[in-house]
Each structure stands twice: as C-alpha cells, then as structure tokens.
Design a protein around this motif. Structure first.
Motif, PDB file in Angstrom:
ATOM      1  N   ILE A 265      -2.583  -6.624   2.189  1.00 25.58           N
ATOM      2  CA  ILE A 265      -3.204  -6.694   3.514  1.00 25.58           C
ATOM      3  C   ILE A 265      -3.837  -8.056   3.755  1.00 25.58           C
TER       4      ILE A 265
ATOM      5  N   ALA B 131      -4.482   4.658   6.668  1.00 29.20           N
ATOM      6  CA  ALA B 131      -5.666   4.693   5.805  1.00 29.20           C
ATOM      7  C   ALA B 131      -5.929   6.102   5.301  1.00 29.20           C
ATOM      8  N   ALA B 132      -5.818   7.087   6.194  1.00 25.78           N
ATOM      9  CA  ALA B 132      -6.046   8.477   5.788  1.00 25.78           C
ATOM     10  C   ALA B 132      -5.001   8.933   4.776  1.00 25.78           C
TER      11      ALA B 132
ATOM     12  N   ALA C 283      -2.762  -3.068  -2.812  1.00 22.33           N
ATOM     13  CA  ALA C 283      -2.939  -2.775  -1.389  1.00 22.33           C
ATOM     14  C   ALA C 283      -3.797  -3.842  -0.720  1.00 22.33           C
TER      15      ALA C 283
ATOM     16  N   GLU D  81      -3.185   2.625  12.351  1.00 15.37           N
ATOM     17  CA  GLU D  81      -3.925   2.159  11.183  1.00 15.37           C
ATOM     18  C   GLU D  81      -4.728   3.299  10.543  1.00 15.37           C
ATOM     19  N   TRP D  82      -5.324   4.118  11.387  1.00 15.19           N
ATOM     20  CA  TRP D  82      -6.127   5.235  10.881  1.00 15.19           C
ATOM     21  C   TRP D  82      -5.274   6.215  10.081  1.00 15.19           C
TER      22      TRP D  82
ATOM     23  N   ILE E 221       1.639   8.147   5.346  1.00 16.97           N
ATOM     24  CA  ILE E 221       1.930   6.729   5.107  1.00 16.97           C
ATOM     25  C   ILE E 221       3.325   6.372   5.614  1.00 16.97           C
TER      26      ILE E 221
ATOM     27  N   ARG F 257       0.914  -4.666   7.345  1.00 22.22           N
ATOM     28  CA  ARG F 257       0.174  -3.980   8.397  1.00 22.22           C
ATOM     29  C   ARG F 257       0.851  -2.658   8.744  1.00 22.22           C
TER      30      ARG F 257
ATOM     31  N   TYR G 285       0.819  -1.208   0.000  1.00 18.31           N
ATOM     32  CA  TYR G 285       0.000   0.000   0.000  1.00 18.31           C
ATOM     33  C   TYR G 285       0.858   1.264   0.000  1.00 18.31           C
TER      34      TYR G 285
ATOM     35  N   PHE H 157      -3.306   7.009   2.682  1.00 18.92           N
ATOM     36  CA  PHE H 157      -3.548   6.324   1.407  1.00 18.92           C
ATOM     37  C   PHE H 157      -4.665   7.003   0.634  1.00 18.92           C
ATOM     38  N   VAL H 158      -5.765   7.298   1.309  1.00 22.88           N
ATOM     39  CA  VAL H 158      -6.896   7.967   0.654  1.00 22.88           C
ATOM     40  C   VAL H 158      -6.485   9.350   0.155  1.00 22.88           C
TER      41      VAL H 158
END
Length: 277
Positions: A235, A251-252, A231, A247-248, A114, A241, A71, A254-255
């Motif tokens: 996972i 994810a943020a 990605a 994790e948040w 990231i 991981r 990712y 990546f988006v």
C-alpha cells in the motif's frame, strides 16, 4: 485468486505433514535455531512430502503475486490454517469445534470480500531502497532467530514464528519486485538475494518453532508476520489499492481472514495429537 487459494491448500496440507515429522526427531541442540535440524527432519518421509507441496505452493504463489495486490495474496496465504484444520479432520481424525468451524467460515468470508474489493495491482519496480532493504531485513530475521534460544519457551516460540513470517513476507515482496528473469540481469537485483535469504531464514525458523516450542503461539506469530508487513509495503510503496469506494470491504475482509486464521492456530500443533509417529 485461484492460484493464491491453490497455494494456500498446498501450504496448509504441508504443515500437517511437517509438524508430525519435526516432532519425531530429537532437538540435538540447545540453541533456538538448529541448522542440522533440517538434515534430520528431511529423513522423515512426511517432511519430504510436505516439502514437495511447499515447492508447488510457492510456484502457485509466484503466479498470484505477479497479478494480485500483496494484501490479497497475504490474506489468502493466511487461510492455509483453515486448510490445515480441514486436512487434520480428514487425515488425523481431529475434532473441530463449532467455534473453529465458525473461524473457517470467517476466513472464507474474508477472502470473498477481498476478492470482490481487490483493485488493479500497483507497480512492480518500487524504490531502489526497497530492493536493497530486503536482504538486510532477511539477515536481521536470521540473526534474531539465532538469539532466540536464550528466551523463555513461549516468547521464543512467538519470536521464531514472527521471524519466520517476516522472512516469508520478504519473499512475497521480493517476488513482486523482481522485474525480469533474464540472465544475467536478474543477478544484479538485490531483491533476488532477499528472496533466497528470506526464504531460507523463514523456513529454518519455522522448522525450529515446530520442533521446539508452542507451535500454536509460533503459528500466530507467523500469520501476523507474513500478512501485515507485505500488505503495508504494497500500500505504501507499490501502489496497491482496492477498487474505488470498496476500501472498507477490502479492510474488513483482510481483518476477517487474519482474525479467523489466528483463531485456528492450534492446528499448527496437530503433531501433538498423533501418537506413535
């Protein structure tokens, strides 16, 4: 991460050169994908220079893929569009709006998040079924692209771009899965053939998309195809991981990186802004 970002710089600069070269040749075929197109565009010096940068970018990408979660590498490669925007300003005197500069900043912020949240890379080998599935996925991508000529222009461009992204995604996963470079053991790994077929399919479909339709739409499809798929594979099947508790943030990031890249997809069409080339 340094190697991943350097790879994105190579790919982003190459896309400017290749877009100009691809639009400078005649189609010569009514199909969605023209194998002879590659031979025609290779006569353009800009395309050859872009190809050399692609080769360097791929080598840098391989190093990154052997060290980072999928990712993280995927989001870094999506940032090549931010590089394209900057190179277009420098080489082609293209104007970038405030909104587009904001998108560039969003990509950079996403990559920073990231980098902070990335954990230890998962396993390399993966299930045997994953190794064997890669050549099959690449072949489906190639056949789907060959059938795209019957579709409307916008849908054809999206399908070609998405197919190219999936093909490049196959390459990312294959690089991760190949466990040894020893001869002759490497030739017994189906992931190697997935890498070769996926790279060829992605390159052919992307070249056809650059020449035939809305490159903005095609680039958006490519970004989605080469980031989301690897990605998910990393996972679900390879144990990638983020750091515990972050994790948040991963994810943020990546988006943010992908959304910012999608906002910059018009720079896949920089050739249209160049006259006389």
């Amino acid at each position: 991460m340094v190697f991943a970002l350097a790879s994105a710089c190579c790919f982003g600069t190459a896309s400017v050169l290749q877009a100009v070269a691809a639009r400078a040749v005649e189609t010569g075929s009514a199909s969605g994908v023209a194998p002879m197109l590659l031979l025609r565009v290779l006569r353009q010096w800009r395309f050859a220079a872009g190809l050399a940068l692609d080769g360097l970018g791929f080598l840098l990408q391989v190093v990154a893929l052997r060290s980072l979660p999928l990712y993280a590498v995927g989001a870094s490669l999506a940032s090549s569009l931010a590089v394209t925007a900057i190179v277009a300003v420098w080489l082609l005197d293209t104007r970038v709006s405030v909104a587009e500069w904001t998108a560039v900043a969003t990509v950079c912020a996403g990559l920073a998040m990231i980098a902070l949240a990335s954990g230890v890379q998962g396993q390399h080998f993966g299930p045997a079924a994953l190794h064997w599935s890669l050549p099959g996925v690449a072949l489906v991508v190639l056949l789907t692209g060959a059938a795209a000529g019957r579709l409307a222009d916008r849908l054809r461009a999206l399908l070609l771009g998405l197919g190219a992204g999936v093909g490049f995604g196959v390459v990312e996963v294959a690089v991760r899965l190949i466990g040894t470079l020893e001869v002759p053991r490497i030739f017994g790994d189906p992931a190697l053939y997935g890498l070769l077929l996926g790279g060829a399919a992605g390159f052919l479909l992307l070249t056809s998309a650059l020449q035939r339709g809305s490159v903005t739409v095609a680039t958006a499809g490519m970004v989605l195809g080469e980031t989301a798929g690897p990605a998910v594979v990393g996972i679900l099947w390879l144990g990638d991981r983020p750091r515990s508790g972050l994790e948040w943030l991963a994810a943020a990031g990546f988006v943010a990186a992908v959304v910012g890249a999608l906002a910059l997809t018009r720079f896949g069409n920089v050739a249209a802004e160049v006259s006389g080339d």
